[in-house]
Design a protein around this motif. Structure first.
Motif, PDB file in Angstrom:
ATOM      1  N   TYR A 135     -13.336   9.399   7.865  1.00  0.00           N
ATOM      2  CA  TYR A 135     -12.997  11.170   8.588  1.00  0.00           C
ATOM      3  C   TYR A 135     -15.460  10.603   9.429  1.00  0.00           C
ATOM      4  N   GLY A 136     -15.307   9.491   9.492  1.00  0.00           N
ATOM      5  CA  GLY A 136     -16.529   9.386  10.112  1.00  0.00           C
ATOM      6  C   GLY A 136     -17.701   9.813   9.032  1.00  0.00           C
ATOM      7  N   VAL A 137     -17.479  10.153   7.875  1.00  0.00           N
ATOM      8  CA  VAL A 137     -18.178   9.602   6.919  1.00  0.00           C
ATOM      9  C   VAL A 137     -17.964   9.427   5.875  1.00  0.00           C
ATOM     10  N   ARG A 138     -19.415   8.823   4.393  1.00  0.00           N
ATOM     11  CA  ARG A 138     -19.521   8.072   3.546  1.00  0.00           C
ATOM     12  C   ARG A 138     -18.547   9.009   2.935  1.00  0.00           C
ATOM     13  N   ILE A 139     -17.078   7.983   2.131  1.00  0.00           N
ATOM     14  CA  ILE A 139     -16.400   9.086   0.930  1.00  0.00           C
ATOM     15  C   ILE A 139     -16.756   7.650   0.111  1.00  0.00           C
ATOM     16  N   GLY A 140     -17.250   6.619  -0.128  1.00  0.00           N
ATOM     17  CA  GLY A 140     -17.319   5.963  -1.693  1.00  0.00           C
ATOM     18  C   GLY A 140     -18.578   4.479  -1.115  1.00  0.00           C
ATOM     19  N   VAL A 141     -18.631   4.145  -1.663  1.00  0.00           N
ATOM     20  CA  VAL A 141     -18.391   2.713  -2.324  1.00  0.00           C
ATOM     21  C   VAL A 141     -18.150   1.491  -2.614  1.00  0.00           C
ATOM     22  N   ALA A 142     -18.135   0.208  -1.867  1.00  0.00           N
ATOM     23  CA  ALA A 142     -17.614  -0.939  -1.663  1.00  0.00           C
ATOM     24  C   ALA A 142     -17.636  -1.961  -3.616  1.00  0.00           C
ATOM     25  N   SER A 143     -16.726  -1.318  -4.859  1.00  0.00           N
ATOM     26  CA  SER A 143     -17.103  -2.126  -6.116  1.00  0.00           C
ATOM     27  C   SER A 143     -16.781  -3.505  -5.814  1.00  0.00           C
ATOM     28  N   THR A 144     -16.557  -4.009  -4.526  1.00  0.00           N
ATOM     29  CA  THR A 144     -16.708  -5.718  -4.853  1.00  0.00           C
ATOM     30  C   THR A 144     -15.942  -5.485  -3.252  1.00  0.00           C
ATOM     31  N   ASP A 145     -16.286  -6.545  -2.648  1.00  0.00           N
ATOM     32  CA  ASP A 145     -15.787  -7.104  -1.412  1.00  0.00           C
ATOM     33  C   ASP A 145     -14.048  -6.777  -1.449  1.00  0.00           C
ATOM     34  N   ILE A 146     -13.881  -6.101  -0.038  1.00  0.00           N
ATOM     35  CA  ILE A 146     -12.610  -5.592   0.146  1.00  0.00           C
ATOM     36  C   ILE A 146     -12.605  -6.214   1.449  1.00  0.00           C
ATOM     37  N   ALA A 147     -11.762  -7.301   1.470  1.00  0.00           N
ATOM     38  CA  ALA A 147     -10.920  -7.846   3.031  1.00  0.00           C
ATOM     39  C   ALA A 147     -10.154  -6.571   4.186  1.00  0.00           C
ATOM     40  N   VAL A 179       1.237  -1.212  -0.208  1.00  0.00           N
ATOM     41  CA  VAL A 179       0.036  -0.091  -0.074  1.00  0.00           C
ATOM     42  C   VAL A 179       1.230   1.195  -0.255  1.00  0.00           C
ATOM     43  N   PRO A 180       1.268   2.314  -1.233  1.00  0.00           N
ATOM     44  CA  PRO A 180       1.450   3.003  -1.331  1.00  0.00           C
ATOM     45  C   PRO A 180       1.360   4.231  -0.210  1.00  0.00           C
ATOM     46  N   LEU A 181       2.307   4.882   0.242  1.00  0.00           N
ATOM     47  CA  LEU A 181       2.176   6.185   0.980  1.00  0.00           C
ATOM     48  C   LEU A 181       0.753   6.675   0.689  1.00  0.00           C
ATOM     49  N   GLY A 182      -0.172   7.577   1.629  1.00  0.00           N
ATOM     50  CA  GLY A 182      -0.987   8.310   1.088  1.00  0.00           C
ATOM     51  C   GLY A 182      -2.236   7.738   0.754  1.00  0.00           C
ATOM     52  N   HIS A 183      -2.222   5.959   0.471  1.00  0.00           N
ATOM     53  CA  HIS A 183      -3.515   5.601  -0.225  1.00  0.00           C
ATOM     54  C   HIS A 183      -3.938   4.348   1.404  1.00  0.00           C
ATOM     55  N   LYS A 184      -5.054   3.861   1.057  1.00  0.00           N
ATOM     56  CA  LYS A 184      -5.896   3.455   2.022  1.00  0.00           C
ATOM     57  C   LYS A 184      -5.842   2.016   2.162  1.00  0.00           C
ATOM     58  N   ILE A 185      -5.990   1.333   3.500  1.00  0.00           N
ATOM     59  CA  ILE A 185      -6.547   0.654   3.815  1.00  0.00           C
ATOM     60  C   ILE A 185      -7.131   0.063   4.593  1.00  0.00           C
ATOM     61  N   ALA A 186      -7.963  -1.158   4.473  1.00  0.00           N
ATOM     62  CA  ALA A 186      -9.372  -1.864   4.916  1.00  0.00           C
ATOM     63  C   ALA A 186      -9.639  -1.692   6.351  1.00  0.00           C
ATOM     64  N   LEU A 187      -9.382  -1.555   7.712  1.00  0.00           N
ATOM     65  CA  LEU A 187      -9.896  -1.712   8.694  1.00  0.00           C
ATOM     66  C   LEU A 187     -10.394  -2.795   8.970  1.00  0.00           C
ATOM     67  N   THR A 188     -11.383  -3.055   8.175  1.00  0.00           N
ATOM     68  CA  THR A 188     -12.707  -3.738   8.185  1.00  0.00           C
ATOM     69  C   THR A 188     -12.848  -4.940   6.989  1.00  0.00           C
ATOM     70  N   ASP A 189     -13.729  -5.884   6.958  1.00  0.00           N
ATOM     71  CA  ASP A 189     -14.323  -6.581   5.491  1.00  0.00           C
ATOM     72  C   ASP A 189     -14.832  -5.720   5.925  1.00  0.00           C
ATOM     73  N   ILE A 190     -15.769  -5.487   3.726  1.00  0.00           N
ATOM     74  CA  ILE A 190     -16.587  -4.941   3.830  1.00  0.00           C
ATOM     75  C   ILE A 190     -16.925  -5.002   2.741  1.00  0.00           C
ATOM     76  N   VAL A 191     -18.427  -5.224   2.735  1.00  0.00           N
ATOM     77  CA  VAL A 191     -18.440  -6.239   1.188  1.00  0.00           C
ATOM     78  C   VAL A 191     -19.280  -5.248  -0.010  1.00  0.00           C
ATOM     79  N   ALA A 192     -19.019  -5.271  -1.084  1.00  0.00           N
ATOM     80  CA  ALA A 192     -19.162  -5.274  -2.070  1.00  0.00           C
ATOM     81  C   ALA A 192     -20.713  -4.694  -2.127  1.00  0.00           C
ATOM     82  N   GLY A 193     -20.803  -2.740  -2.527  1.00  0.00           N
ATOM     83  CA  GLY A 193     -21.937  -1.917  -2.298  1.00  0.00           C
ATOM     84  C   GLY A 193     -22.498  -1.579  -1.342  1.00  0.00           C
ATOM     85  N   ALA A 194     -21.350  -1.863  -0.158  1.00  0.00           N
ATOM     86  CA  ALA A 194     -21.529  -1.632   1.187  1.00  0.00           C
ATOM     87  C   ALA A 194     -21.283  -0.019   1.222  1.00  0.00           C
TER      88      ALA A 194
END
Length: 100
Positions: free
Chosen positions: A68-80, A48-63
């Protein structure tokens, strides 16, 4: 021996992603929330490059993906937990609509 600086930072408790504060390689990583004194431990799945994001939880596609405590996007695939989160698995919330 002084404590090592964190590998990643999450803005708020409850965020589903955190930001790498250095280039991360696959393997164990330690981070923190900016609003909580505790630490977070995650096994990074791939680099994961500097400044990029890493998942802290499993996120299902569409979630919602939360930062920052707000919705910034939607998972387009399952993310572990520990996955690199970027344009290959995240769509911006700005243009996302639940209507097809």
């Amino acid at each position: 021996m002084p404590e090592q600086p964190p590998d990643f930072l999450a803005h708020r408790v409850g965020d589903s992603v955190a930001v790498a504060v250095r280039n991360l390689t696959a393997g164990p990583a330690r981070g923190a929330h900016l609003d909580d004194p505790g630490t977070i431990e995650v096994t990074v799945a791939s680099d994961v490059p500097l400044g990029h994001k890493i998942a802290l939880t499993d996120i299902v596609a569409g979630a919602d993906v939360v930062e920052y405590g707000v919705r910034i996007g939607v998972a387009s695939t399952d993310i572990a937990t520990g996955d690199y989160v970027h344009t290959h698995n995240l769509r911006s919330a700005r243009w996302h609509s639940s209507v097809a």
